[in-house]
Each structure stands twice: as C-alpha cells, then as structure tokens.
Design a protein around this motif. Sequence first.
Motif, PDB file in Angstrom:
ATOM      1  N   GLU A 127       0.827  -1.210   0.000  1.00 18.40           N
ATOM      2  CA  GLU A 127       0.000   0.000   0.000  1.00 18.40           C
ATOM      3  C   GLU A 127       0.860   1.258   0.000  1.00 18.40           C
ATOM      4  OE1 GLU A 127      -3.342   2.215  -0.321  1.00 18.40           O
ATOM      5  OE2 GLU A 127      -3.210   0.024  -0.402  1.00 18.40           O
ATOM      6  N   GLU A 131       0.802   4.136  -2.944  1.00 20.91           N
ATOM      7  CA  GLU A 131       0.542   5.549  -2.707  1.00 20.91           C
ATOM      8  C   GLU A 131       1.718   6.414  -3.132  1.00 20.91           C
ATOM      9  OE1 GLU A 131      -1.165   9.098  -1.792  1.00 20.91           O
ATOM     10  OE2 GLU A 131      -2.100   7.116  -2.020  1.00 20.91           O
ATOM     11  N   HIS A 134       1.768   6.667  -6.812  1.00 20.35           N
ATOM     12  CA  HIS A 134       0.667   7.549  -7.231  1.00 20.35           C
ATOM     13  C   HIS A 134       1.073   9.019  -7.126  1.00 20.35           C
ATOM     14  CE1 HIS A 134      -3.333   9.228  -7.682  1.00 20.35           C
ATOM     15  NE2 HIS A 134      -3.202   9.842  -6.523  1.00 20.35           N
ATOM     16  N   GLN A 135       1.730   9.367  -6.032  1.00 19.68           N
ATOM     17  CA  GLN A 135       2.114  10.758  -5.831  1.00 19.68           C
ATOM     18  C   GLN A 135       3.180  11.210  -6.829  1.00 19.68           C
ATOM     19  OE1 GLN A 135       2.856  12.162  -1.890  1.00 19.68           O
ATOM     20  NE2 GLN A 135       1.174  11.028  -0.969  1.00 19.68           N
TER      21      GLN A 135
END
Length: 222
Positions: A127, A131, A134-135
């Motif tokens: 996870e 994330e 994604h950033q």
Amino acid sequence: MDKQMKEITESIWQRFKKFFVLLLLIPVLTTVIAYFMASKAPSTSQATAKVKLGQAENSILNTPDSAKEYLTSEEFLRSVKGLNKDEEKAMKDKLQVVPETDTIITLSLMDEDKSKAKSQLKPVVKEFMKESNHQTEKWKTTLEDQIKKVEGTQVSGEGTIKKEEYLFDLKTRVLKVKEPKLLEKVDTTDMAGDPKRKAVLGLLVGLMLSASILLLPEIFKK
C-alpha cells in the motif's frame, strides 16, 4: 620465587583433587541450563523490507520522517487491505520505520508467528509503494501537462526567451522526479537465540566459574 610458584601450583592441584566433582559439574550444569532456557524461550520472528523513497516536489513521502509519520497514521493503516481492526491498532506500535539514508528506510515488525509477521508487513509495504507511486506519477503528469501547454503557446520577441527558460525549468523538474523502489522484498528472520550457541556460552561461563574456584583463593591469599 621458584619455591613460591611450586607452593601455589601444589595448592591449586590439591584444591583441584578435592573439588574435582564440583569443578566438573559446574560446566555441565551451566551448559544444560543455558541450552534448556534457550530451547524453551518463545521464538520471535522479524519481518523486514527496504524501500528507496520516491522524490516529487509536492509529495509528503520524500523524507524518512514524513514517511514514518504517514506509515503509522490511522488514515494510512485503515487503507491497508488485509488488516482487521485489531491488527490496525496493534500495527501503529509494532511497525518500526528506521532511516538508513536520507532516501532509504527499513520497515520491520516482530511477531511470535513467523508467517503472521510476513503476512502483516506485506500489505503495508504494498500500500505504501502504491501511494508513493501515485504521488510521483501525479506530479510528473502535472509537469508534463504544463510543458505541453507552454510548448503550444505562441510567443514572440523576448517572450521566446522566457518561454525557453520556463520550459527548461519544467523539464529539469521532471528529471528530478524519482519513483520509489522496493530494494529488499519482505523477508523474515528468527530472532530467538540458537540453543547450541547458548550451550557453548553456558559451557564457557561454567569453565570460568570452575577456574575461579581454583585460582581466586591463591590471588586473595595473604
């Protein structure tokens, strides 16, 4: 001097013969006790993973401190799939985030159950990587979209120079964006002491105790 050494040697020899059984039993007992205690001690396993942090201007996951704060936040732990409510609460205390460098962190947690330690850390790492990716991708896309807009802008005169300078700045910022990398996948190691090694240590302690019984009286003899 020779006479004194002879007396000391004779005294030690007499003491050895007198306490032979005790001197023999002490190392045996310390060895057995050390082995027994090590074999009965509850085994603990540690799951670890090493991550190189991504780099993006607007990311909160660029540094070990900010990454640690994010990883132990309730918001993040709630987003981790595969953890129940009790595990989420326990994870906040169990999860350790240790900075190795300015951009590399080691994630770890300990549990008596080896498979449980691994199964709990894997979704956390997954996870976090999701994330973080994604950033970085979001910021990279934002910069690339801005580059396209600037490139499509019609300018003349001094505006051309400013446009090129701005494009150069944007492209340089894109190059500085770094995606996170999983340097070491989640793996586990047993933290409990090896009974055989503990037994050897117990034997050495016993031999030292036996030697003390033989030699200390001579050292403190007036």
